[in-house]
Scaffold this active site. Structure first.
Site, PDB file in Angstrom:
ATOM      1  N   HIS A  70      -7.010  -5.771  -1.250  1.00 52.01           N
ATOM      2  CA  HIS A  70      -5.781  -5.036  -0.561  1.00 52.01           C
ATOM      3  C   HIS A  70      -4.748  -5.419   0.239  1.00 52.01           C
ATOM      4  O   HIS A  70      -4.827  -6.393   0.864  1.00 52.01           O
ATOM      5  CB  HIS A  70      -6.547  -3.788   0.624  1.00 52.01           C
ATOM      6  CG  HIS A  70      -5.735  -2.994  -0.050  1.00 52.01           C
ATOM      7  ND1 HIS A  70      -4.738  -1.868  -1.505  1.00 52.01           N
ATOM      8  CD2 HIS A  70      -4.918  -2.912   0.873  1.00 52.01           C
ATOM      9  CE1 HIS A  70      -3.938  -1.348  -0.601  1.00 52.01           C
ATOM     10  NE2 HIS A  70      -4.091  -0.846   0.632  1.00 52.01           N
TER      11      HIS A  70
ATOM     12  N   SER B 241       0.875  -1.018  -0.289  1.00 54.79           N
ATOM     13  CA  SER B 241      -0.097   0.373  -0.226  1.00 54.79           C
ATOM     14  C   SER B 241       1.492   0.924   0.107  1.00 54.79           C
ATOM     15  O   SER B 241       1.317   1.220  -0.746  1.00 54.79           O
ATOM     16  CB  SER B 241      -1.016   0.074   0.909  1.00 54.79           C
ATOM     17  OG  SER B 241      -1.925   0.890   1.508  1.00 54.79           O
TER      18      SER B 241
ATOM     19  N   ASP C  34      -8.761  -3.050  -7.095  1.00 57.49           N
ATOM     20  CA  ASP C  34      -7.570  -3.097  -5.377  1.00 57.49           C
ATOM     21  C   ASP C  34      -8.955  -1.522  -5.487  1.00 57.49           C
ATOM     22  O   ASP C  34      -9.008  -0.423  -6.548  1.00 57.49           O
ATOM     23  CB  ASP C  34      -6.751  -2.648  -5.735  1.00 57.49           C
ATOM     24  CG  ASP C  34      -5.808  -2.086  -3.770  1.00 57.49           C
ATOM     25  OD1 ASP C  34      -6.709  -1.354  -3.696  1.00 57.49           O
ATOM     26  OD2 ASP C  34      -4.378  -3.314  -4.044  1.00 57.49           O
TER      27      ASP C  34
END
Length: 532
Positions: free
Chosen positions: A494, A240, A465
């Site tokens: 994710h 991320s 995502d």
């Protein structure tokens, strides 16, 4: 970027890009070309980073058993690395960064160095990473034979000189407004809260620290940690927001990268960081929310919420209206609802739990929803609280880049988006609005590019995502020459490397253990869909 959302406040993680099929909705403030003064500043910071790394290499890390309240049991060890607050002044004020490690489980001959991890945020702690070894996570068994697993709290986070923007008790206990405004008065109230929050960051953190809360500084910190570990080159896993940290590190220190995996990728285009990123995230969240609703409808035999997406959405709107009229259990209003329900479009692992609570509510069990979504009144310990994570998120995103200062622009862009993509849009806007009145200088983002010595980077991304849309992986793939892109098609959870999908897991192992990458990019079928 790890999901660091506190239960009591809606957070949208700010690392995002546009969906591949989406057009750009609203222009961010374009990053200006670097001036001679800014280049001079970067040169000074580069020299300062070299000084700090040299100093750390000599000092090393005094590894000890971890403090009991860190809840990291032996054989995990903990320590600190000192870094300059301001890399332009490497001999000035120093701050301490918390690090931990567990040694490789294989032989001395099998060891390939340290694998350093960042889970995202900004504001996420990486200190739990070594527990993947102690918990005997099967996905990491072979890799742990070769690598020490190293985690750290980035500057400002947790045990690394934590920052704050509001009293943690107030952060948890204060009633939350409905994120979706009904009137101009609602918008004025949210704007007031955002201004007060930005001012609180300056007051509680101080200008000296706040203006140094940037991704490039965290990347410099990462290089000092590398040196303190005694490693000439780093092996890095970022998820991320951690992918953006990795992209910036790979740009600033390409010759210090041995192997790098980035999973669920932030679009690193300077025009995307960070205003545009959050607008594009709203589009992707709405799409993934619909994916979840389709799944709930398909499993109506288990959840009894409707046999079509429209029927499930009607139930959501009914629940939301009830919480707005009278907070459920006296504590769960629309903001708390969204904070809980948004975990479904984030993570497939939340699909069943969220749908189960949703179903129980309409079956007459409101307590399950209160237990799941009510504010956590114990979450007030300043250095490990959700308030700290939120403060770091805000400080880094607001200081990293220029943000629009015109409320008319924010209002126009988010009103237009909300009309088509209502699930997250206004909540995300309020989350980031402190950046419009940010009290310290906002920087120009790093121009992410391939530098001399950068090895092939492994990029892993699912196509659906929500937090970091697929276009981000494509953009980084184009910018990092020689990189390889593994696409998990028709999936949207994710954080892909932590899921069971042999097509991905085997390639991650091969890359970390031998440096092997496929001749071409790879598309994998999705991991297993959750079952009720």
């Amino acid at each position: 970027m790890r999901d660091i959302r506190p239960k009591n406040r809606v957070l949208a993680l700010g690392s995002a890009g546009a969906l591949v099929t989406a057009t750009l909705i609203a222009g961010a403030v374009a990053a200006p070309a670097a001036s001679a003064d800014s280049r001079h500043g970067q040169d000074r910071e580069a020299r300062g980073a070299a000084v700090a790394a040299d100093r750390a290499a000599k000092a090393g890390i005094d590894w000890q058993d971890c403090p009991a309240d860190w809840k990291l049991a032996k054989p995990i060890q903990c320590g600190y690395v000192s870094v300059p607050l301001d890399y332009a002044h490497p001999y000035g004020k120093q701050i301490k960064l918390a690090v931990d490690r567990i040694g490789n489980t294989g032989t001395k001959q099998e060891r390939q160095g340290a694998l350093v991890y960042n889970p995202g945020g900004p504001g996420g702690s990486g200190l739990r990473f070594p527990t993947r070894v102690t918990a005997k996570n099967p996905l990491w068994t072979d890799v742990s034979k070769a690598y020490d697993f190293v985690g750290f709290d980035p500057r400002g986070v947790g045990h690394s000189t934590p920052i704050s923007c509001i009293d943690p008790q107030e952060f948890v206990r204060a009633p939350k407004m409905d994120p979706v405004p009904d009137s101009e008065a609602d918008k004025r109230a949210q704007r007031k809260l955002a201004r007060e929050y930005a001012d609180g960051c300056l007051e509680r953190t101080g200008k000296a620290m706040l203006q140094q809360m940037t991704t490039p500084n965290t990347a410099r910190d990462l290089d000092v940690i590398r040196a303190a570990l005694g490693e000439k080159k780093i092996n890095y896993l970022g998820v991320s927001y951690g992918t953006y940290l990795g992209a910036v590190y790979g740009t600033l220190f390409p010759g210090h990268v041995r192997r790098m995996i980035v999973d669920s990728v932030v679009n690193p285009d300077r025009d995307n960081i960070w205003y545009e990123a959050n607008l594009n995230q709203d589009i992707a969240f709405d799409g993934r929310w619909k994916d979840w609703e389709d799944w709930v409808a398909k499993n109506d035999a288990a959840f009894h919420l409707g046999t079509s997406r429209d029927a499930v959405q009607a139930k959501w709107l009914q629940l939301r209206a009830a919480a707005k009229k009278n907070p459920i259990g006296g504590v769960v209003g629309p903001a708390e609802l969204l904070s809980f329900f948004q975990s479904a479009p984030y993570y497939d692992s939340s699909w069943v739990p969220v749908a189960t609570v949703f179903s129980k509510y309409f079956a007459g069990d409101t307590q399950a929803l209160v237990d799941a979504a009510a504010p956590d009144m114990s979450d007030t310990a300043g250095n490990i609280s959700s308030e700290n994570g939120n403060a770091v998120y805000t400080a880094v995103e607001c200081t990293d880049a220029k943000w629009p200062t015109s409320w008319n622009k924010w209002d126009r862009d988010n009103t237009r988006l909300n009309a088509k993509y209502p699930f997250m849009t206004w909540a995300n806007a309020w989350m980031n609005l402190p950046c419009a009145t940010w009290p310290v200088k906002q920087r120009t983002p790093v121009d992410v590019r391939t530098g001399k010595g950068l090895p092939p980077v492994l990029i892993v991304q699912s196509t659906r995502d929500a937090a970091t849309p697929y276009e981000g992986a494509v953009e980084l793939h184009q910018r990092f020459k020689g990189s390889r892109l593994i696409t998990e098609k028709d999936a949207g959870s994710h954080g892909v490397t932590g899921l069971v999908n042999p097509c991905i897991n085997e390639r991650v192992d091969a890359y970390l253990l031998s440096g092997e990458v496929d001749r071409n990019d790879v598309t994998c079928t999705p991991h297993a869909t959750p079952k009720p």
